[in-house]
Write an enzyme that holds these catalytic residues in place. Structure first.
Site, short mmCIF file in Angstrom:
data_model
loop_
_atom_site.label_atom_id
_atom_site.label_comp_id
_atom_site.label_asym_id
_atom_site.label_seq_id
_atom_site.Cartn_x
_atom_site.Cartn_y
_atom_site.Cartn_z
N SER A 2 3.39 3.08 2.62
CA SER A 2 3.97 2.89 3.97
C SER A 2 3.79 4.11 4.86
O SER A 2 3.64 3.97 6.08
CB SER A 2 5.45 2.51 3.86
OG SER A 2 6.18 3.51 3.18
N GLU A 33 0.44 -11.92 -3.37
CA GLU A 33 -1.03 -11.99 -3.25
C GLU A 33 -1.71 -11.60 -4.56
O GLU A 33 -2.91 -11.81 -4.70
CB GLU A 33 -1.52 -11.13 -2.07
CG GLU A 33 -1.56 -9.63 -2.30
CD GLU A 33 -0.19 -8.94 -2.28
OE1 GLU A 33 0.84 -9.63 -2.21
OE2 GLU A 33 -0.19 -7.69 -2.36
N ARG A 75 12.90 3.07 -0.54
CA ARG A 75 11.55 3.23 -1.11
C ARG A 75 11.61 3.61 -2.59
O ARG A 75 12.51 4.33 -3.01
CB ARG A 75 10.80 4.34 -0.38
CG ARG A 75 10.16 3.92 0.90
CD ARG A 75 9.44 5.09 1.53
NE ARG A 75 8.20 5.42 0.86
CZ ARG A 75 7.73 6.66 0.75
NH1 ARG A 75 8.40 7.68 1.23
NH2 ARG A 75 6.58 6.86 0.15
N HIS A 104 4.61 -8.62 -4.69
CA HIS A 104 3.24 -8.88 -4.23
C HIS A 104 2.76 -10.30 -4.60
O HIS A 104 2.00 -10.46 -5.55
CB HIS A 104 2.28 -7.90 -4.90
CG HIS A 104 2.39 -6.49 -4.41
ND1 HIS A 104 1.62 -5.99 -3.40
CD2 HIS A 104 3.20 -5.48 -4.81
CE1 HIS A 104 1.93 -4.73 -3.18
NE2 HIS A 104 2.88 -4.39 -4.03
N GLY A 117 0.87 -1.17 0.00
CA GLY A 117 0.00 0.00 0.00
C GLY A 117 0.90 1.21 0.00
O GLY A 117 1.82 1.29 -0.81
N ILE A 164 5.29 -3.16 -7.68
CA ILE A 164 4.53 -1.92 -7.87
C ILE A 164 5.14 -0.83 -6.99
O ILE A 164 5.07 -0.91 -5.76
CB ILE A 164 3.04 -2.11 -7.50
CG1 ILE A 164 2.43 -3.28 -8.28
CG2 ILE A 164 2.26 -0.82 -7.76
CD1 ILE A 164 1.07 -3.73 -7.77
N ARG A 165 5.78 0.15 -7.61
CA ARG A 165 6.50 1.19 -6.85
C ARG A 165 7.25 0.55 -5.67
O ARG A 165 7.13 0.99 -4.53
CB ARG A 165 5.55 2.29 -6.37
CG ARG A 165 4.99 3.12 -7.52
CD ARG A 165 4.11 4.26 -7.05
NE ARG A 165 2.93 3.79 -6.33
CZ ARG A 165 1.86 3.23 -6.91
NH1 ARG A 165 1.83 3.10 -8.22
NH2 ARG A 165 0.85 2.86 -6.20
N CYS A 177 6.05 -5.39 0.29
CA CYS A 177 6.22 -4.05 -0.28
C CYS A 177 6.15 -2.97 0.82
O CYS A 177 7.09 -2.86 1.60
CB CYS A 177 5.21 -3.85 -1.40
SG CYS A 177 5.72 -2.60 -2.57
N1 GLN Z 1 5.93 2.94 -2.62
C1 GLN Z 1 5.10 2.45 -1.56
C2 GLN Z 1 5.58 2.97 -0.21
O1 GLN Z 1 6.53 3.67 -0.12
C3 GLN Z 1 5.04 0.95 -1.53
C4 GLN Z 1 4.32 0.43 -2.75
C5 GLN Z 1 3.59 -0.85 -2.54
O2 GLN Z 1 3.36 -1.31 -1.42
N2 GLN Z 1 3.15 -1.43 -3.62
O3 GLN Z 1 5.01 2.63 0.78
#
Ligand code: GLN
Length: 188
Positions: free
Chosen positions: A48, A174, A107, A172, A46, A135-136, A78
């Site tokens: 952080s 999941e 990050r 991820h 999500g 994802i990021r 993540c």
């Molecule tokens: N970039 C998000 C963060 O810094 C992490 C991305 C993710 O959980 N998919 O929390």
């Protein structure tokens, strides 16, 4: 066994759905009394900074940290991995975190050019290449002596690590149909 899934923000439903497909009972954790009812916990992906703030608001940060330090198995995907790291590189200065695992998390390590990508990655103790979704995502760095690297990208960057009862993945599982990392975590 009841697996807690931290349900403050992010991809918690996807973890619950995977666990239900595996026949495992779950409980959403939002309050300290939920935490008391679970044997282990997944901290989802999500954002952080948001999850950290909500952990403080819901008075979960300290009890969760204490449960983890007392040996409760925990897995961060993540954003969850970022929250577990002993140090967050490129975090917000005021970002609340758990600081329980002896590894650093950088990050958004892949930059905006490459926001999301997928790759087949070998994971220690899993007998087939694992389809990873990033994802990021953060990269994990400087693991301490107690920390075992479980997966790297071809260039050597760390994307999964384990320290005793703690598991951190940059990606991820999941969001795939492969339950093998969930199974690995349930074996802790
Ligand atoms: N970039 C998000 C963060 O810094 C992490 C991305 C993710 O959980 N998919 O929390």
């Amino acid at each position: 066994m009841t697996v807690g899934v931290l349900a403050l923000q992010g991809a918690f439903r996807e973890h619950e759905e995977m666990l239900h497909r595996m026949g495992v009972a779950t409980r959403q954790v939002r309050l300290p009394r939920d935490l008391a009812e679970v044997d282990r916990l997944i901290i989802p992906g999500g954002e952080s900074t948001t999850i950290g703030k909500l952990l403080v608001m819901y008075e979960l940060l300290t009890p969760l940290r204490e449960r983890i330090l007392a040996g409760m198995p925990v897995w961060g995907t993540c954003a969850g991995a970022i929250l577990m790291a002993r140090r967050i590189v490129d975090g917000r200065p005021d970002q609340p975190a758990l600081n329980v695992m002896d590894i650093e998390a950088r990050r958004n390590a892949f930059g905006s050019q490459l926001d999301s990508f997928e790759a087949e990655v070998d994971v220690t103790d899993i007998d087939h290449p694992f389809h990873t979704v990033f994802i990021r995502a953060p990269i994990l760095e400087k693991p301490g002596e107690q920390c075992r690297v479980l997966a790297t990208l071809p260039d050597g960057r760390i994307v999964a690590a384990r320290q005793a009862h703690m598991l951190a993945t940059s990606f991820h599982p999941e969001l795939t149909n492969d339950s093998s990392i969930h199974e690995l975590f349930l074996s802790f």
